[in-house]
Scaffold this motif. Structure first.
Motif, PDB file in Angstrom:
ATOM      1  N   LYS A  25      -9.551  -2.491   5.065  1.00  0.00           N
ATOM      2  CA  LYS A  25      -9.177  -1.621   6.178  1.00  0.00           C
ATOM      3  C   LYS A  25     -10.369  -0.966   6.857  1.00  0.00           C
ATOM      4  O   LYS A  25     -10.294  -0.615   8.037  1.00  0.00           O
ATOM      5  CB  LYS A  25      -8.211  -0.549   5.673  1.00  0.00           C
TER       6      LYS A  25
ATOM      7  N   LYS B 252     -12.169  -4.939  -2.635  1.00  0.00           N
ATOM      8  CA  LYS B 252     -10.880  -5.475  -2.226  1.00  0.00           C
ATOM      9  C   LYS B 252     -10.872  -6.998  -2.134  1.00  0.00           C
ATOM     10  O   LYS B 252      -9.805  -7.608  -2.062  1.00  0.00           O
ATOM     11  CB  LYS B 252     -10.487  -4.891  -0.850  1.00  0.00           C
TER      12      LYS B 252
ATOM     13  N   ASP C  16      -1.923  -1.801  -5.185  1.00  0.00           N
ATOM     14  CA  ASP C  16      -3.183  -2.278  -4.613  1.00  0.00           C
ATOM     15  C   ASP C  16      -3.158  -3.807  -4.533  1.00  0.00           C
ATOM     16  O   ASP C  16      -2.776  -4.477  -5.496  1.00  0.00           O
ATOM     17  CB  ASP C  16      -4.373  -1.840  -5.467  1.00  0.00           C
TER      18      ASP C  16
ATOM     19  N   HIS D  25       0.839  -1.201   0.000  1.00  0.00           N
ATOM     20  CA  HIS D  25       0.000   0.000   0.000  1.00  0.00           C
ATOM     21  C   HIS D  25       0.877   1.255   0.000  1.00  0.00           C
ATOM     22  O   HIS D  25       0.588   2.226  -0.708  1.00  0.00           O
ATOM     23  CB  HIS D  25      -0.924  -0.006   1.214  1.00  0.00           C
TER      24      HIS D  25
END
Length: 414
Positions: free
Chosen positions: A55, A80, A32, A27
């Protein structure tokens, strides 16, 4: 009905050690990390949360069957975790990222990963658990099946790229701009220069010292501690537009320093001092003294000799400092030497200056070499001469640092 409940067994497959730290490093590096799995969305999201892929609540998990319903990259970038994914879904995911001009690296170990591995810009197969089909479809194989190794590879890859770029920068800028100044002074204006028969060994000396050994510093330099905090380069060429601009700026500054030291000396504005050629009782031990006229077979003038020796010293200052400045082009000279340096850098530069100084100042050194046919024709310079060379070299050194400072303020990276 005859069964008796005793208990249950819980099977836990925790993330490997170091994976969370590696994801965080990615990150910071602008990479990514997306999880693609066959597990249920809730399970996949829970694991992804443990390793910092997910997150907060804005990071979504999506089942593979809904991938084709994604209409914009804004929707895609929020996802994600892709769960309950089939081989066709993996292909769709890779295609969607590539349509947005994203460089995609895909990891996998099974036969069902082969198509996506082959489609990705960088297919990465597992060396232990991976099938032969997956390995054949990939661009590289990770021998220990660890995500940490991929991050280590990115770190080393960026370090190698930075070294190549610094070496190319150094050799292009010194050869082109020294050559331009040489062509103008020696060929067009017919001025004394290193190409003259009297001084050609100085050019050889420059080539085998300043043009050779500093490059070793850049080649074997340590990788910057901050390399994983830089933005991805996205298939960028070795010489990007920003680097070419920086190269031209330094080249111009180097040329200005060379021309200034050359003309103030050759014109007599900065004169030849008696200390440069009159050594009293030591006259037999130094070139250009009245007792060693026979070691000046081409009758080179004292002004020409001092001009080219001053030019040599100025080049030593400018190009030695360039090594330290271009190692970390996105940092100041002071910060880069304080945070990322090693003793070998200073030893090599110190050795080069030591060789020049010994030739110039050890009594009888140049005389003995000249008597054997190796006449470098360096003039003895005073401490004030060295100071003058250093001050002129600051035109190049300080101005280049100012340019780098302005670039940092404007968020221009190299």
């Amino acid at each position: 009905s005859d069964m008796t409940y005793i208990g249950f067994v819980t099977i836990l497959d925790p993330p490997r050690d170091g994976v969370k730290d590696s994801v965080i490093q990615c990150h910071e590096a602008g990479v990514d990390v997306i999880m693609i799995t066959g597990d249920a969305p809730a399970t996949a999201r829970a694991i992804a949360s443990q390793i910092s892929i997910v997150k907060d609540e804005k990071d979504l998990a999506l089942e593979g069957k809904y991938v084709k319903d994604i209409e914009s990259f804004e929707e895609l970038r929020k996802i994600k975790v892709f769960a309950r994914v089939s081989p066709e879904h993996k292909q769709d995911i890779v295609e969607k990222y590539q349509k947005e001009n994203r460089v995609v690296a895909m990891t996998g170990d099974g036969v069902n990963d082969a198509l996506a591995l082959n489609m990705a810009d960088a297919g990465v197969a597992m060396g232990i658990a991976g099938t032969d089909v997956a390995k054949e479809a990939s661009d590289m194989v990770i021998s220990d099946d660890s995500f940490n190794s991929i991050v280590t590879g990115i770190h080393h890859g960026r370090g190698i790229f930075a070294k190549i770029r610094a070496v190319v920068f150094f050799y292009i800028v010194i050869n082109i701009f020294e050559g331009v100044v040489q062509f103008i002074l020696a060929i067009i204006l017919d001025k004394p220069y290193f190409l003259d028969p009297a001084f050609y060994l100085q050019w050889i000396f420059l080539s085998i010292t300043l043009h050779m050994f500093p490059g070793l510093i850049l080649t074997f330099d340590m990788t910057s501690k901050d390399v994983m905090k830089e933005k991805p380069r996205d298939e960028e060429e070795i010489l990007s537009k920003n680097i070419i601009g920086l190269l031209l700026i330094f080249g111009i500054l180097l040329s200005i320093s060379m021309v200034v030291v050359y003309y103030i000396t050759i014109s007599g504005v900065y004169p030849v001092f008696a200390e440069n050629w009159n050594f009293g009782d030591l006259n037999p031990a130094y070139l250009y003294s009245p007792l060693n006229n026979d070691l000046n077979p081409f009758n080179a003038s004292l002004t020409s000799a001092k001009t080219l020796t001053m030019l040599m010293v100025t080049l030593f200052f400018c190009e030695s400092f360039l090594i330290f400045q271009i190692r970390r082009p996105n940092k100041s000279l002071i910060k880069s030497t304080r945070e990322d340096s090693n003793k070998s850098m200073y030893l090599i530069i110190g050795l080069l200056f030591a060789i020049l100084i010994m030739l110039m100042y050890i009594p009888g050194a140049q005389v003995a070499l000249a008597s054997s046919g190796v006449n470098f024709m360096f003039m003895y310079l005073t401490a004030f001469d060295w100071l003058m060379c250093f001050l002129i070299s600051l035109i190049c050194i300080v101005s280049f640092e100012i340019v780098k400072f302005i670039a940092r303020r404007k968020n221009i990276t190299f």
